[in-house]
Motif scaffolding. Sequence first.
Motif, PDB file in Angstrom:
ATOM      1  N   THR A  56      -0.288   1.373  18.279  1.00  0.00           N
ATOM      2  CA  THR A  56      -1.865   1.266  18.522  1.00  0.00           C
ATOM      3  C   THR A  56      -2.241   1.463  19.384  1.00  0.00           C
ATOM      4  O   THR A  56      -1.669   1.468  21.175  1.00  0.00           O
ATOM      5  N   CYS A  65      -6.702   0.575  14.129  1.00  0.00           N
ATOM      6  CA  CYS A  65      -5.857  -0.344  14.876  1.00  0.00           C
ATOM      7  C   CYS A  65      -5.224  -1.670  14.110  1.00  0.00           C
ATOM      8  O   CYS A  65      -4.298  -2.171  13.721  1.00  0.00           O
ATOM      9  N   TYR A  67      -6.351  -2.884  11.209  1.00  0.00           N
ATOM     10  CA  TYR A  67      -5.957  -2.390   9.360  1.00  0.00           C
ATOM     11  C   TYR A  67      -4.829  -2.351   9.116  1.00  0.00           C
ATOM     12  O   TYR A  67      -3.482  -3.140   8.455  1.00  0.00           O
ATOM     13  N   MET A  68      -3.859  -1.515  10.824  1.00  0.00           N
ATOM     14  CA  MET A  68      -2.494  -1.138  10.464  1.00  0.00           C
ATOM     15  C   MET A  68      -2.437  -2.008  10.694  1.00  0.00           C
ATOM     16  O   MET A  68      -0.618  -2.982   9.962  1.00  0.00           O
ATOM     17  N   ALA A  71      -1.507  -5.063   8.265  1.00  0.00           N
ATOM     18  CA  ALA A  71      -0.956  -4.404   6.574  1.00  0.00           C
ATOM     19  C   ALA A  71       0.349  -5.311   7.279  1.00  0.00           C
ATOM     20  O   ALA A  71       1.700  -5.638   6.610  1.00  0.00           O
ATOM     21  N   TRP A 118       4.646   4.977   8.726  1.00  0.00           N
ATOM     22  CA  TRP A 118       2.911   5.730   8.687  1.00  0.00           C
ATOM     23  C   TRP A 118       2.381   5.940   9.815  1.00  0.00           C
ATOM     24  O   TRP A 118       2.765   5.264  10.415  1.00  0.00           O
ATOM     25  N   ILE A 122      -2.951   3.331   6.346  1.00  0.00           N
ATOM     26  CA  ILE A 122      -2.470   2.510   6.344  1.00  0.00           C
ATOM     27  C   ILE A 122      -1.665   2.012   4.862  1.00  0.00           C
ATOM     28  O   ILE A 122      -2.735   2.766   3.814  1.00  0.00           O
TER      29      ILE A 122
END
Length: 136
Positions: A56, A65, A67-68, A71, A118, A122
């Motif tokens: 990130t 970042c 949200y990633m 996840a 990925w 996301i």
Amino acid sequence: MPYSVPVENVIAACQAIKHTDMARTMIADYEGSEDDITVELPDYEHLDKPLIEVFTLDAATCAACTYMLAAAMLAKDEFGDGVDIREYKYTIREDVARTKKMGVQKLPSIYINGELKWSSIIPSKQELFDELKKHM
């Protein structure tokens, strides 16, 4: 912009925008130096459990970042100690060196056991879980 950016850097960026030619002259002979940071990558082939690496800018200051990383953290909620998760921030010198060594092209990105899964996309919870199950 990260929280810890010195005020002087912000002022310099504004001055470079206002006085572009002067800024170009000031840095005309500048030569950047490479950091001599040695980064050891894990032995991805022989890990005991899947390793999720989230690259990130910094999840604390970058929405995508955040949200990633969130996840990836869903995997921790689902699989507990069955997975390891690491965030590498592009605001930390050692993490920048790791990012370069891994060949990361876009941020944020998720790698599982050293393999890009990925990049700037996301994953859904199900996509992530399905991919992790292949490595368990």
